[in-house]
Write an enzyme that holds these catalytic residues in place. Structure first.
Site, PDB file in Angstrom:
ATOM      1  N   VAL A  49       3.759 -11.259  58.973  1.00 30.34           N
ATOM      2  CA  VAL A  49       3.327  -9.916  57.596  1.00 30.34           C
ATOM      3  C   VAL A  49       1.801 -10.045  56.881  1.00 30.34           C
ATOM      4  CG1 VAL A  49       3.760  -7.941  56.431  1.00 30.34           C
ATOM      5  CG2 VAL A  49       5.667  -8.929  58.111  1.00 30.34           C
ATOM      6  N   TYR A  50       1.959 -11.038  56.756  1.00 25.49           N
ATOM      7  CA  TYR A  50       0.507 -11.229  55.618  1.00 25.49           C
ATOM      8  C   TYR A  50      -0.491 -11.310  56.848  1.00 25.49           C
ATOM      9  CZ  TYR A  50       3.057 -11.207  50.971  1.00 25.49           C
ATOM     10  OH  TYR A  50       3.734 -11.100  50.217  1.00 25.49           O
ATOM     11  N   SER A  51      -0.031 -12.272  57.365  1.00 22.12           N
ATOM     12  CA  SER A  51      -1.181 -13.215  58.689  1.00 22.12           C
ATOM     13  C   SER A  51      -2.036 -11.425  59.470  1.00 22.12           C
ATOM     14  CB  SER A  51      -0.585 -13.577  59.926  1.00 22.12           C
ATOM     15  OG  SER A  51      -0.703 -14.704  59.151  1.00 22.12           O
TER      16      SER A  51
END
Length: 345
Positions: A130-132
């Site tokens: 998700v962060y990526s």
């Protein structure tokens, strides 16, 4: 490390006795049936696992199309802050890493607890994804976030790594101390990150980031409280002064982090309020481990009132339906049993 060792010398005798007694702790005693799931023996630990299992979500559920539009309307300082926050969040997740969790799982001698840690390891992959996704959606390439190149050399990141080395990776650390330190890592490190993202999304923008932040914050609260639950099962516990030392060390590291690496004033927030919120979270965590409050801090953020905080509204006091996907809620016919940390285990 010298100051750390000097502090622990005060408790040398009792820590030695606790180390000797660890082999008799019911959670750590050799168990030939540690890989056999049924019959369930530790119902509270099993309930904790089933509750996080019911909270399962995937990266595909996070839609960032509207967020990308909203992101373009932010100030340059706010864009830079979000980029730095994402870079540091990815770095912080690497501090959690599977190696640490696998070590906790290997030491724990019951399948109920191993199931919980196994689920957490899987979810760590989703958080990274998700962060990526956000980095890709908002910045196109990590190269467009200069901080990525500097993270390894940031003093605050090094201090977090040193904290983990002192209290968790250190072979001399007691199991109970490691549980407290891991809870501090999960509950205090990045507490301000979640608050700043909730502050932004409270303005009714970036719904994908809001959903991801709420999910990850909720999950981290569950992992923190799981350490409190395992701690409650232990027959012998560290001196409250050691628990206090671990938590307050984490607080000082996290305050430094927001004073230097993530200047929240440029984002539009007040640094003093962030510091107070970190202290508020720490007080709740101290209570979760049976200590008194240290800071007596009051939550400065009204928008964080409904966010689960360790020790304040524990994960185990919530019903499973709080964590189930909306599509599954109607299937729940049996209310979950509430668990009290004061119960005799």
């Amino acid at each position: 490390m010298e100051a750390h060792n000097q502090f622990l010398k005060t408790f040398q005798k009792e820590r030695h006795d606790m180390k000797e007694a660890e082999k008799d702790e019911i959670l750590l005693m050799e168990n030939s049936r540690r890989f056999v799931m049924f019959p369930i023996k530790y119902h509270e630990i099993w309930a904790a696992y089933k509750k996080v299992e019911a909270s399962f979500w995937t990266a595909e559920e996070i839609e960032l199309a509207k967020d990308t539009e909203d992101f373009q309307k932010l100030t340059d300082d706010q864009k830079t802050y979000i980029g730095n926050l994402l870079a540091l969040s990815i770095s912080s997740d690497n501090l959690v890493n599977k190696y640490l969790i696998e070590n906790f799982s290997a030491q724990l001698q019951n399948p109920e607890g191993k199931s919980f840690y196994g689920f957490q390891i899987m979810m760590e992959n989703i958080y990274s994804e998700v962060y990526s996704m956000m980095v890709d959606a908002f910045f196109k390439d990590p190269k467009n976030i200069p901080l990525f190149k500097e993270i390894a050399n940031l003093p605050e990141v090094k201090h977090k790594a040193a904290f983990i080395e002192r209290w968790i990776s250190n072979d001399d650390s007691l199991y109970a101390e490691r549980l407290v330190a891991f809870a501090a890592k999960e509950g205090i490190f990045q507490a301000g990150n979640y608050a700043s993202m909730f502050w932004l999304t409270d303005k009714k923008i970036m719904p994908g980031l809001a959903m991801a932040n709420r999910n990850i914050c909720r999950d981290r609260g569950a992992y923190t409280d799981f350490s409190c639950l395992l701690f409650a099962h232990l027959r012998t516990k560290p001196n409250p002064k050691i628990i206090e030392k671990i938590i307050t060390e984490a607080v000082e590291i996290e305050k430094e982090y927001y004073s230097n690496s993530l200047p929240v004033e440029k984002f539009g927030m007040d640094l003093k309020s962030i510091h107070t919120y970190i202290e508020f979270v720490a007080d709740g965590l101290l209570q979760g481990f049976g200590n008194e409050k240290y800071y007596n801090a009051v939550n400065p953020f009204e928008f964080m009132e409904d966010v689960a905080t360790a020790g304040k509204t524990t994960f185990f006091e919530k019903k499973v339906s709080d964590y189930q996907k909306a599509s599954d809620m109607s299937k729940s016919a049996t209310p979950s049993k509430e668990i009290n940390f004061d119960d005799d285990f």
